[in-house]
Design an enzyme around this catalytic site. Structure first.
Site, PDB file in Angstrom:
ATOM      1  N   TYR A 182       0.797  -1.226   0.000  1.00 29.88           N
ATOM      2  CA  TYR A 182       0.000   0.000   0.000  1.00 29.88           C
ATOM      3  C   TYR A 182       0.828   1.272   0.000  1.00 29.88           C
ATOM      4  O   TYR A 182       0.277   2.360   0.065  1.00 29.88           O
ATOM      5  CB  TYR A 182      -0.927   0.013   1.232  1.00 29.88           C
ATOM      6  CG  TYR A 182      -0.193  -0.191   2.539  1.00 29.88           C
ATOM      7  CD1 TYR A 182       0.415   0.870   3.198  1.00 29.88           C
ATOM      8  CD2 TYR A 182      -0.095  -1.452   3.104  1.00 29.88           C
ATOM      9  CE1 TYR A 182       1.090   0.685   4.387  1.00 29.88           C
ATOM     10  CE2 TYR A 182       0.573  -1.650   4.291  1.00 29.88           C
ATOM     11  CZ  TYR A 182       1.171  -0.580   4.935  1.00 29.88           C
ATOM     12  OH  TYR A 182       1.847  -0.770   6.106  1.00 29.88           O
ATOM     13  N   GLY A 183       2.129   1.201  -0.109  1.00 31.84           N
ATOM     14  CA  GLY A 183       2.965   2.399  -0.024  1.00 31.84           C
ATOM     15  C   GLY A 183       4.001   2.465  -1.123  1.00 31.84           C
ATOM     16  O   GLY A 183       3.670   2.469  -2.302  1.00 31.84           O
ATOM     17  N   THR A 184       5.261   2.480  -0.735  1.00 24.50           N
ATOM     18  CA  THR A 184       6.349   2.663  -1.702  1.00 24.50           C
ATOM     19  C   THR A 184       6.569   1.453  -2.595  1.00 24.50           C
ATOM     20  O   THR A 184       7.389   1.511  -3.508  1.00 24.50           O
ATOM     21  CB  THR A 184       7.665   3.027  -0.993  1.00 24.50           C
ATOM     22  OG1 THR A 184       8.085   1.937  -0.175  1.00 24.50           O
ATOM     23  CG2 THR A 184       7.517   4.300  -0.175  1.00 24.50           C
ATOM     24  N   LEU A 185       5.833   0.369  -2.375  1.00 31.35           N
ATOM     25  CA  LEU A 185       5.905  -0.807  -3.250  1.00 31.35           C
ATOM     26  C   LEU A 185       4.831  -0.789  -4.335  1.00 31.35           C
ATOM     27  O   LEU A 185       4.794  -1.671  -5.184  1.00 31.35           O
ATOM     28  CB  LEU A 185       5.798  -2.098  -2.427  1.00 31.35           C
ATOM     29  CG  LEU A 185       7.017  -2.397  -1.561  1.00 31.35           C
ATOM     30  CD1 LEU A 185       6.695  -3.454  -0.514  1.00 31.35           C
ATOM     31  CD2 LEU A 185       8.189  -2.840  -2.422  1.00 31.35           C
ATOM     32  N   GLU A 210      10.856  -3.782   5.294  1.00 33.21           N
ATOM     33  CA  GLU A 210       9.875  -3.359   6.294  1.00 33.21           C
ATOM     34  C   GLU A 210      10.406  -3.444   7.724  1.00 33.21           C
ATOM     35  O   GLU A 210       9.659  -3.191   8.672  1.00 33.21           O
ATOM     36  CB  GLU A 210       8.584  -4.181   6.156  1.00 33.21           C
ATOM     37  CG  GLU A 210       7.998  -4.201   4.753  1.00 33.21           C
ATOM     38  CD  GLU A 210       7.504  -2.842   4.252  1.00 33.21           C
ATOM     39  OE1 GLU A 210       7.643  -1.834   4.972  1.00 33.21           O
ATOM     40  OE2 GLU A 210       6.979  -2.795   3.136  1.00 33.21           O
TER      41      GLU A 210
END
Length: 191
Positions: A20-23, A90
């Site tokens: 849900y973010g930088t991926l 992470e």
């Protein structure tokens, strides 16, 4: 439904990943960590969660909201490598470890109904589509997860949620991301 990391034991092996973010596609870590390591990607939603601003990346925590992201399936033969890379990124050291930045947990995510631009028929396999440069997942059982995978149906996946100490800090003074959608280039304060 939330289940803590069973340490890679039976039944949890080779679940897809919810990111849900930088991926996310177009974000800095997508190409760095995921290029050539996924067999497919599909928009998905994490229910019962909230998204908060972090120092250049977001945190998801348990809550009364929804977080928008992608469901990823590892390419054949690279699942262990991908799991290790994501755990390292992470800062996940193991279930409940006091130095974890995130906890890796099994959660149910939802596959939204497809729009007119990307139709799918009920019962179509969850597999890469050959429609453009990015691979996308079509509805079906999510590989090893054993979930129904129909639009709106839950699919079991690994999700990295903020660790306990981070969650406590976010709840008392964090900046909530409106509508649970991460985008880079956002001005401080979610504007």
């Amino acid at each position: 439904m939330t289940t803590s990391d069973p340490g890679g034991g039976p039944g949890a092996a080779e679940l897809p990943f919810f990111v849900y973010g930088t991926l996310l596609p177009g974000e800095p870590n997508h190409d760095l960590f995921l290029r050539g390591r996924t067999a497919g990607e599909r928009p998905a939603v994490l229910p019962r969660a909230l998204l908060y601003e972090g120092p250049g990346y977001p945190y998801a925590i348990e809550g009364h909201g929804r977080v928008h992201g992608m469901l990823l399936v590892a390419a054949p033969g690279v699942y262990g490598e991908l799991l290790g890379l994501l755990d390292h990124l992470e800062e996940y050291l193991g279930p409940g470890h006091p130095r974890n930045l995130y906890e890796r947990v099994v959660r149910e995510v939802e596959l939204p109904a497809r729009g007119a631009a990307e139709p799918a028929e009920p019962g179509e396999p969850l597999a890469p589509r050959e429609s453009g440069p990015g691979e996308h997942l079509a509805p079906r059982e999510a590989g090893e997860s054993g979930a129904a995978g129909q639009p709106g149906a839950p699919v079991r996946a690994w999700v990295y949620l903020a660790a306990t100490a981070v969650t406590r800090s976010l709840r008392t003074g964090g900046v909530l991301i409106p509508e649970g959608r991460w985008t880079t280039g956002r001005a401080p304060g979610g504007s």
